[in-house]
Structure formats: C-alpha cells, structure tokens
Scaffold this motif. Structure first.
Motif, PDB file in Angstrom:
ATOM      1  N   VAL A   2     -22.357 -99.296  43.689  1.00  0.00           N
ATOM      2  CA  VAL A   2     -22.294 -97.806  43.218  1.00  0.00           C
ATOM      3  C   VAL A   2     -24.162 -97.524  43.091  1.00  0.00           C
ATOM      4  N   GLY A   3     -24.728 -95.875  43.145  1.00  0.00           N
ATOM      5  CA  GLY A   3     -25.644 -95.994  43.653  1.00  0.00           C
ATOM      6  C   GLY A   3     -26.679 -96.065  42.570  1.00  0.00           C
ATOM      7  N   LEU A   4     -28.153 -96.532  42.647  1.00  0.00           N
ATOM      8  CA  LEU A   4     -28.455 -96.323  41.740  1.00  0.00           C
ATOM      9  C   LEU A   4     -28.630 -94.776  41.080  1.00  0.00           C
ATOM     10  N   LYS A   5     -29.466 -94.848  40.133  1.00  0.00           N
ATOM     11  CA  LYS A   5     -29.538 -94.460  38.747  1.00  0.00           C
ATOM     12  C   LYS A   5     -30.702 -93.833  38.220  1.00  0.00           C
ATOM     13  N   ASP A   6     -31.218 -92.885  37.475  1.00  0.00           N
ATOM     14  CA  ASP A   6     -32.261 -92.559  37.075  1.00  0.00           C
ATOM     15  C   ASP A   6     -32.302 -92.317  35.419  1.00  0.00           C
ATOM     16  N   PRO A   7     -32.586 -93.612  34.664  1.00  0.00           N
ATOM     17  CA  PRO A   7     -32.066 -93.382  33.610  1.00  0.00           C
ATOM     18  C   PRO A   7     -33.023 -91.649  32.546  1.00  0.00           C
ATOM     19  N   GLU A   8     -31.787 -91.061  31.984  1.00  0.00           N
ATOM     20  CA  GLU A   8     -32.972 -89.857  31.537  1.00  0.00           C
ATOM     21  C   GLU A   8     -33.598 -90.473  29.903  1.00  0.00           C
ATOM     22  N   GLY A   9     -34.375 -89.827  29.376  1.00  0.00           N
ATOM     23  CA  GLY A   9     -34.764 -90.380  28.071  1.00  0.00           C
ATOM     24  C   GLY A   9     -35.451 -89.145  27.356  1.00  0.00           C
ATOM     25  N   PHE A  10     -36.152 -89.476  26.711  1.00  0.00           N
ATOM     26  CA  PHE A  10     -37.565 -89.093  26.062  1.00  0.00           C
ATOM     27  C   PHE A  10     -38.204 -88.638  26.960  1.00  0.00           C
ATOM     28  N   LEU A  11     -38.322 -87.111  27.169  1.00  0.00           N
ATOM     29  CA  LEU A  11     -38.937 -86.380  27.796  1.00  0.00           C
ATOM     30  C   LEU A  11     -38.216 -86.184  28.925  1.00  0.00           C
ATOM     31  N   GLY A  12     -37.136 -86.128  29.816  1.00  0.00           N
ATOM     32  CA  GLY A  12     -36.777 -86.776  30.351  1.00  0.00           C
ATOM     33  C   GLY A  12     -36.595 -88.041  31.206  1.00  0.00           C
ATOM     34  N   PRO A  13     -36.613 -87.632  32.711  1.00  0.00           N
ATOM     35  CA  PRO A  13     -36.366 -89.280  33.383  1.00  0.00           C
ATOM     36  C   PRO A  13     -37.599 -89.816  32.880  1.00  0.00           C
TER      37      PRO A  13
ATOM     38  N   GLY B 251     -50.720 -99.381  37.729  1.00  0.00           N
ATOM     39  CA  GLY B 251     -49.507 -99.968  36.182  1.00  0.00           C
ATOM     40  C   GLY B 251     -48.484 -98.649  35.912  1.00  0.00           C
ATOM     41  N   MET B 252     -48.264 -97.428  35.712  1.00  0.00           N
ATOM     42  CA  MET B 252     -47.468 -97.319  35.829  1.00  0.00           C
ATOM     43  C   MET B 252     -45.777 -97.261  36.761  1.00  0.00           C
ATOM     44  N   VAL B 253     -46.649 -97.353  38.329  1.00  0.00           N
ATOM     45  CA  VAL B 253     -44.968 -97.525  39.255  1.00  0.00           C
ATOM     46  C   VAL B 253     -44.374 -98.571  39.001  1.00  0.00           C
ATOM     47  N   SER B 254     -45.571 -99.539  38.391  1.00  0.00           N
ATOM     48  CA  SER B 254     -45.286-101.079  38.513  1.00  0.00           C
ATOM     49  C   SER B 254     -43.748-100.922  37.261  1.00  0.00           C
ATOM     50  N   PHE B 255     -44.217-100.542  35.780  1.00  0.00           N
ATOM     51  CA  PHE B 255     -43.470-100.252  35.022  1.00  0.00           C
ATOM     52  C   PHE B 255     -41.834 -99.566  35.473  1.00  0.00           C
ATOM     53  N   TYR B 256     -42.567 -98.594  35.557  1.00  0.00           N
ATOM     54  CA  TYR B 256     -41.583 -97.888  35.916  1.00  0.00           C
ATOM     55  C   TYR B 256     -40.122 -98.519  36.589  1.00  0.00           C
ATOM     56  N   VAL B 257     -40.216 -98.889  38.292  1.00  0.00           N
ATOM     57  CA  VAL B 257     -39.747 -99.551  39.204  1.00  0.00           C
ATOM     58  C   VAL B 257     -38.831-100.794  38.344  1.00  0.00           C
ATOM     59  N   CYS B 258     -39.401-101.354  37.645  1.00  0.00           N
ATOM     60  CA  CYS B 258     -39.079-102.709  36.123  1.00  0.00           C
ATOM     61  C   CYS B 258     -37.977-101.655  35.800  1.00  0.00           C
ATOM     62  N   TYR B 259     -38.597-101.268  34.427  1.00  0.00           N
ATOM     63  CA  TYR B 259     -37.704-100.330  34.019  1.00  0.00           C
ATOM     64  C   TYR B 259     -36.115-100.066  34.718  1.00  0.00           C
ATOM     65  N   VAL B 260     -36.107 -99.250  35.727  1.00  0.00           N
ATOM     66  CA  VAL B 260     -35.078 -98.463  35.957  1.00  0.00           C
ATOM     67  C   VAL B 260     -34.489 -99.527  36.871  1.00  0.00           C
TER      68      VAL B 260
END
Length: 348
Positions: A36-47, A100-109
């Motif tokens: 199952v391919g990894l997906k970048d969830p979309e939300g507020f203001l886009g991906p 900080g933003m990249v760490s947050f992004y990787v953990c969230y996705v």
C-alpha cells in the motif's frame, strides 16, 4: 564517545530527529509489506508539505512587522525588519525552525499512514468494553446522552462542532508559531518534539486497544444531532474508510480510531506546554478552556469514550515531559546549567 556524537546528543532536535526517522522507517516498511503506497494526507490549506512552510512564512512575516514597529517606530518599519532579520535570524535559527517543521511533518504523515493500516493488521475491536465502562462511570447512563439532555442538541451541537473541528488548523498553526515566534530555539524544539511524540504514541495506542468510537459503533445514539462540521467530518471519514477497504492502493486513507483521543492529547500538550514554558497568562487560560471544550465535544459528538480521553491526557503528559527532557527544558536541567554557569569565573 566521539565528539560529533556528543554534539549530536546536545542538539535539541536529536530526539525528534531519531523519532521521525524511526516512525518514518516503520511506515515505509509496512507500506512495502502491505503493498500500500504511502499517502500524504490533505487538510487545512492543502498537503502538509505545503501547509507547514506556508504557515511558517506567514507567521514569520506577521511576527516581524510588530517587532519592527515596537523597536523602530512606524516610519522605520521596513529598515527595522531588515535589522531584525540580520541580527536575530541566523542560519542556525532558520535551520532549527525548519528541522522542527520537518520532524513534525514526517511524524504526522507516518502516523496517518500507520493509522490507515489498522484494518489490514488487526480485526479486533474493544468498543463494547469501553462502552460498558462509560456506563459504569456515569452510573448506568451513556455520557453522550447525559450531555445531550443537559446541553440540548441545537446550539450546543453547533458550538462544540466548531470548536472540535477548529483543532485541524490549530495544531499546525501553533507548531509554526512557536518555532517562528519564540526566540529560544530549545523551547521551539520542546513543543515540536512533544507534538511529534503525540503522533507516535497515538499510533501505539490505536494498535494496543483498537476501537471505532461511539458515533461509528452506535450511530443511532447521535441521530438527533443536527448537521454540523463534526458530523460532516465523520461522514468524510466513513467515505474514506469504505474507499480504502475497496481499494487500499487508491488515494483514500482509513482514519477511524478511538483509543486514545489525539484531539485531547494534543490540546492537553499545548496547554501544558504553554503553562510550563511561561507563555502569556491570557494565552494559557484560552488553551485550558479550549481543552475543557474539546473533552466535552469528544463525548457529546460521539468521537470518543471516557477512557479515550483519559488515555489522551496520559499521552499529552508523557509527550510534554519527554519533550522537556529531550530538549533540556526540565527544571533540573536548567538548574544544572545555571549552576555550571555560576562556577565559571569571568575572565578579567
């Protein structure tokens, strides 16, 4: 111990970096294992990979102008902004905020993808047990029905739905705000680490005690609620769940999981962080009030059981405590630094 390794351990983002690498690798492994391919969830203001940098830039600009006006006056606002950027925004500070933003992004996705794999990896649900616990805690009553009778099902439903859905933009905005606006980079690292840890501990809780949540397990109890932002979100999650089960390789994500409540855990993380970081009192009060409304909304709207909220509070507390330790922001760490600084004799 090599010097570079000691330097890495002293880096305030060392824990968040390792956490993001670990959970990212786990998500990639199960993606390959389940085909199952990894997906970048979309939300507020886009991906998220667009949303976070955009918020960072906007908050940077929004925070820079008032500082320049305060320090240099309205007539010299533009030259003042240039001075602040030159004097305070070093490459190191920019790098810390970006990390900080990249760490947050990787953990969230990674969290969203690992959450989506729940129906592939487990078929056990514990909703009945948590529903029975709810009845015990509310003396034989269902907590949602109690709240419906006390608060009504008209205005309260709309207000709580708005506050509940407000969580979606609040999380990335607060992360970007702390990273950009707080001058102490270790404090930004503390909050980014704590929120990132919420996603990882949330995934662990989902697999430890899989549930759907009251509105998905017993939807008839919430049939009298008017259409609102929360019910629309629930329907969106249902459509996503059906779409994922029909075609796991498609673009849909399975996003239904009850225990523990990440709404509660992240908002509690925010309130607790603001309290310990000594942020302005008015902001702290707003965060605690928002937490109370969030907990009420989880039960009223049928998102969670009482145990889910208790689990969320525990995750939030652990995340803030571990985040403080990992970034050197515990009281004893700060005290040790002060004691070490006092022992250093000034050079004459």
């Amino acid at each position: 111990m090599p010097r570079w390794f000691r330097a890495f351990l002293s880096w305030p983002y060392a824990f968040a970096f390792c956490l993001s690498v670990g959970v990212g690798a786990t998500a990639i492994y199960f993606s390959q294992h389940l085909d199952v391919g990894l997906k970048d969830p979309e939300g507020f203001l886009g991906p998220a990979y667009i949303r976070l940098p955009m918020l960072g830039v906007l908050l940077f600009a929004a925070g820079l102008a008032p500082q320049a006006i305060q320090r240099y006056g309205i007539k010299h606002v533009f030259s003042g902004m240039r001075n602040i950027v030159r004097d305070e925004w070093t490459l190191k500070r920019v790098g810390y905020a970006a990390t900080g933003m990249v760490s947050f992004y990787v953990c969230y996705v990674s969290y969203r993808n690992l959450k989506s794999y729940l129906p592939e990896l487990t078929n056990t649900l514990h909703d009945r047990a948590l529903l029975q616990l709810d009845h015990v805690l509310f003396f034989g009553n269902n907590p949602a029905e109690v709240l419906h009778s006390v608060l009504g099902t008209t205005i309260a439903a709309q207000v709580l739905a708005v506050l509940y859905v407000l969580y979606l933009p609040v999380v990335p905005i607060t992360v970007a705000a702390v990273l950009v606006l707080h001058r102490d980079v270790t404090v930004g690292a503390w909050y980014a680490t704590a929120v990132s840890l919420n996603w990882v501990l949330g995934v662990v809780s989902y697999y430890s005690l899989p549930t759907l949540g009251p509105a998905f397990y017993e939807p008839q109890r919430f049939a009298d609620l008017p259409d609102n932002g929360a019910t629309q979100l629930q329907m969106s999650l249902l459509r996503g769940a059906f779409g994922y089960k029909e075609d796991p390789q498609g673009d849909k994500i399975f996003g239904i999981a009850g225990f523990a409540s990440l709404h509660v855990s992240v908002v509690f993380t925010l309130a607790l962080f603001l309290h310990y970081a000594g942020i302005a009192r008015a902001i702290r009060y707003v965060a605690w009030i928002y937490l109370a409304f969030t907990i009420t909304a989880t039960l009223y709207l049928g998102w969670h059981y009482v145990a889910d909220d208790l689990g969320g509070l525990l995750i939030g507390w652990v995340a803030v405590a571990v985040g403080a330790w990992a970034t050197g922001n515990t009281r004893w760490q700060k005290r040790r630094r002060l004691e070490a600084a006092d022992q250093v004799e000034p050079v004459s």
